[in-house]
Design an enzyme around this catalytic site. Sequence first.
Site, short mmCIF file in Angstrom:
data_model
loop_
_atom_site.label_atom_id
_atom_site.label_comp_id
_atom_site.label_asym_id
_atom_site.label_seq_id
_atom_site.Cartn_x
_atom_site.Cartn_y
_atom_site.Cartn_z
N SER B 463 23.12 84.24 70.35
CA SER B 463 21.73 83.92 70.66
C SER B 463 21.10 83.27 69.45
CB SER B 463 20.98 85.21 71.00
OG SER B 463 19.58 85.00 70.90
N TYR B 476 18.47 93.80 69.12
CA TYR B 476 19.10 92.69 69.82
C TYR B 476 19.63 91.66 68.82
CZ TYR B 476 19.56 88.69 72.96
OH TYR B 476 20.05 87.62 73.65
#
Lengths: 285, 597
Positions: B463, B476
């Site tokens: 990501s 995350y």
Amino acid sequence: MTGPAATRSAGEAPATVDLDGFRAAQQLAFACAEAVAATLEPGVTERQAAAAMRRWLRDQGVEEWFHLPFAWFGDRTAFRGFHSPHQFFPTGRPLAEGMPYILDCAPVVNGYTADIGFTGCLGDNAALDLVLDDLLGYRDVIVTAVRSGASQGDVYRAVDALAARQGYDVRHRAYPFRVIAHQVTRQPTDASARGRTVLGFGVAGTATLMRTAAVGARAGRSPLWNRGHFSTQPPQPGMWAVEPHLGWRGVGAKFEELLVVTGDGAYWLDDDLPHVRRWKERGIE
Amino acid sequence: MTNNERMVTGDGDVELAVTEWGSVGDGRPTIVVVHGYPDTSAMWHPVAERLAPRYHVVAYDVRGAGASTAPRATSDYALRHLVEDLAAVADATSPDRPIHLVGHDWGSIQGWEAVSTDRMAGRIASYTSIFAPGLDHAAAWAATRWRHPTPHHLRQLAGQQVRSWYVVAFHLPGAGALWKTGLGRRWPQIQQKVERVAPTDSYPAATIGADGARGVALYRANFRARLTHPHPRPTTVPVQAIVPTEDHFVSPALSEGLERWAPNLWRTEVVAGHWLPRTHPDLVARYVSEFVDHVEGAPESPRLQRSRVGVSDCRGVHADNPTRLQRVVVVTGAGGGIGRATALAFAAPGATIVAADIDPVAAARTATMATALGAESHARTVDVADAEAMEALAKWVEHTFGAPDVVVNNAGIGLAGPLLDTTVDDWERILGVNLWGVIHGSRLFGRQMAERRQGGHIVNVASAAAFTPSRAYPAYATTKSAVLMLTECLRGELAGVGIGVHAICPGLVDTAISTSTRHVGVSDDEQARRRRAAARLYRRRGLTADEVAAAILKAVAEGQAVVPVGIEARFGRALSRLSPAANRRLARIDLIPRFSS
């Protein structure tokens, strides 16, 4: 010409005699789509197909249009690359083997408006078959949600959710006002507007639609059914042309047919339609 | 396994030294292996020993090499005589039954001659070429490319020309003498250094100097005539081409279009150098035995099924398309979002799809869609955080297809909110899916790919958060940063075996993750509001899963290492390099959208 003396305004459940009129108009429109579809072959362009529909209906005595016939071929069925409304109009794109197509026509027959969409394919296209099979689920979701009293926006969102789960793009979002459905009415016999179209849309029908929209807007109801601020109420009783339109990669598919909304329920006007017969033939429930 | 040695008389009274393992007595198929230049039959010993328990294996020194006699005239080394020798060996060792032929280097050139001329018609049941082309095929290959001198074709021609310098050198006077004046003595070291072929007592043979010198005649007797006056040389014998991709002498491109000559063809690329039978004898023995067994009536192994040229290559995939060999694709988290889009993007050009997801219905849906696009597809239910479940998936894939060609470790979950509010359970859950899932997928499938030695691709979906620190999503971002580092390390580790490892770092992609992300430290109502707000933001941003899928296909095709997707991801990556201080400052801002519809 026989028929009810008074023109019904939007907001009332249609009378039985009106239902027969709408049903006949819808049958004629689908018959037109099927007849023209049977003549499609490689090389036929969108313009030629749309003109063929117009000719076919005119031969059946149609003079008035809610909108002139549309035809979309190939990835134009999924409205790929559409940025401006003029792109909805038929182009010179030729049909080729394996290409999906959508025929969409909206004749006014004896004052009754039909608006139908018919999706097919020249030859075989497994991806299109999958989308067409899955469209049955949308027909069920819509009528069930309306029966439960859901608002226009909630029905719209239920369709969105199903499409997201199944992995499709919701392509009715591309229509003007992002509508999944719009109301249709029995047309007043206005000699001055009859047969006239502006930018492909019938003057009389569009005027009625816009008048109703203006009146209903403040009450949170709209003859243009989307997920916006004017769609917070359940759909008004009357006739609705419902057109869920899905896109998947280069393939788009829709059906469009009339939904009858009554004071306390809703049902599809007619089950004897090509897409419904197709599901039955393929044993899809 | 003991072996017998004997002499067999070849063409023109040449005596050929033949070594045999086992016998034809108990109905075993006979495999005849033919060595190249400047080798002797000893080159084949490691492979022959592995095949010996199940087959009757025959190796011999080609005329002029090792213990066989060496005619003096250059013309005695013409292919015609070499095929006569081979026929004599076949008749002496397997008189009643066709042989299975295996050739390496010049042995492969002879093999093509044997299967495409009449002399041995009906005597060869199958042919495995450790790839070197027939000389006529090579001439036709070059002619086709000169006729259509596209940049790609010119590059291929240049690539082969660079590899063929010695062929020209061998035509110069004195080439043979070079072998006698020291090259022969140094050959074992050269071979070890350049080709990583370890010398043994029997290999290279003690005769290497003389073999090298005499063998020059092979080139002189055949190259000029065949390359200038090639003939069409088709064969109906089943052929397996094992193509080493790192070959310094034979370009893998020479095997393109081979099906024109050998319509009954299986082609497998192997990430290895020229002396594949020495460096990877287990693999060569396994491939030969799979092929021989199949030709003898056993079903095709999964590898053979996938390497068959013809049917499986005709699903709209161009022969020069680099994705051609990337045919089995495993995608985790394939039930939606980026995973589904990626599975379908690979399915469209005809890859076989394994759609794995924790949600069986969603996985099955993706498989259905892939099937509608004309791909073979399979749905598997798996929790990527569960080591046993991932091992079961890997085992199933290997059993069903062999090692996959592409693995996309995509499954991931979101978690937002302060680290101080993140519980141990929260941490374990997100580490399990986002990091352990990638670890399992990488280690299990990476091992399968490395052992197969046909390259492959591992794509890890990280990501933009991997290089964009923020107080908004510490857990995350931590998992994604770990995925990025894992990818970079593994890329280094697997580069030597031709496996590409790629990290994809998308920005704000409009998928269901926005509405399933857990927001820690807030009430359920607030979480629902934040999810709606995030979904709206992501929808407005409009970066689609299809765009990420396209980036993944491109990364695989072009071998990209780290691919940011979306302007925000590219900006974040640039900022993390240009100004880490600015990046840290941005990390203080709480980016979680609060507005709600």
